[in-house]
Design an enzyme around this catalytic site. Structure first.
Site, PDB file in Angstrom:
ATOM      1  N   GLU A   1       0.831  -1.210   0.000  1.00 11.65           N
ATOM      2  CA  GLU A   1       0.000   0.000   0.000  1.00 11.65           C
ATOM      3  C   GLU A   1       0.861   1.255   0.000  1.00 11.65           C
ATOM      4  OE1 GLU A   1      -1.955  -0.469   3.867  1.00 11.65           O
ATOM      5  OE2 GLU A   1      -0.254   0.522   4.834  1.00 11.65           O
TER       6      GLU A   1
ATOM      7  N   HIS B   1       0.266   5.736   1.174  1.00 12.13           N
ATOM      8  CA  HIS B   1      -0.618   6.737   1.772  1.00 12.13           C
ATOM      9  C   HIS B   1       0.191   7.985   2.084  1.00 12.13           C
ATOM     10  CE1 HIS B   1       1.312   4.732   5.091  1.00 12.13           C
ATOM     11  NE2 HIS B   1       0.635   3.630   4.872  1.00 12.13           N
TER      12      HIS B   1
ATOM     13  N   HIS C   1       5.201   6.282   8.110  1.00  9.62           N
ATOM     14  CA  HIS C   1       5.354   5.199   9.077  1.00  9.62           C
ATOM     15  C   HIS C   1       6.759   5.241   9.651  1.00  9.62           C
ATOM     16  CE1 HIS C   1       1.889   2.655   8.444  1.00  9.62           C
ATOM     17  NE2 HIS C   1       2.160   2.407   7.193  1.00  9.62           N
TER      18      HIS C   1
ATOM     19  N   HIS D   1       4.864   0.298   0.005  1.00  7.11           N
ATOM     20  CA  HIS D   1       5.621  -0.437   1.016  1.00  7.11           C
ATOM     21  C   HIS D   1       4.907  -1.711   1.425  1.00  7.11           C
ATOM     22  CE1 HIS D   1       2.916   2.296   3.153  1.00  7.11           C
ATOM     23  NE2 HIS D   1       2.860   1.376   4.114  1.00  7.11           N
TER      24      HIS D   1
ATOM     25  N   CYS E   1       4.445  -0.401  14.616  1.00  6.21           N
ATOM     26  CA  CYS E   1       4.248   0.527  13.511  1.00  6.21           C
ATOM     27  C   CYS E   1       3.663   1.817  14.076  1.00  6.21           C
ATOM     28  CB  CYS E   1       3.300  -0.100  12.498  1.00  6.21           C
ATOM     29  SG  CYS E   1       2.943   0.994  11.149  1.00  6.21           S
TER      30      CYS E   1
HETATM   31 MN    MN Z   1       1.213   1.515   5.557  1.00  5.14          MN
END
Ligand code: MN
Length: 135
Positions: free
Chosen positions: A45, A47, A51, A85, A99
């Site tokens: 994904e 975004h 992270h 990633h 995370c």
């Molecule tokens: Mn992610």
């Protein structure tokens, strides 16, 4: 007439039966999953939010943008905004990570077939996505 014949279970003893996916979009139905020997992996994904991923257990590989890297205990991986990633456990090993994300964050985007084709044009990324990061 309706006949229900007793069938073999097609279940492996001692292996947890899991939902096929943790996804409530109803893209599938009446299917379960048992993990026998492969390693787990996170969603591929991207975004806007970043992270910071800290490996707490085991080892594996990650894909971040155009790079595939081996990861292990106490590695800290940062994922920049809008970067594809994924994290994959080494086969037959756990991979546990913490995370860290902002509490207010955008929804992850999934790759289109075109995005996947572009990623797979890199041999190392293709091998990673196929679950053979060292091939
Ligand atoms: Mn992610």
């Amino acid at each position: 007439m309706l006949v229900h014949r007793k069938a073999r279970s097609y279940r492996w003893e001692g292996v947890q039966e899991l939902p096929y996916k943790e996804d409530n979009r109803a893209l599938f139905s009446s299917i379960t999953r048992q993990v026998l020997f492969s390693g787990g992996f996170s969603t591929l994904e991207r975004h806007e939010h970043m992270h910071a991923v800290l490996v707490l257990r085991g080892r594996g590989h990650c894909l971040v943008g155009g790079e595939v890297r081996r990861i292990e205990l106490r590695d800290l991986i940062t994922v920049p905004p809008m970067t594809w990633h994924q994290f994959r456990a080494t086969a037959n090993e756990p991979l546990g990570f913490l995370c860290m994300v902002n509490a207010a964050r955008d929804k992850p985007q999934l790759p289109s077939e075109q995005d996947l084709a572009r990623m797979r044009s890199d041999a190392r990324i293709a091998a990673f996505l196929h679950g053979e990061p060292d091939a």
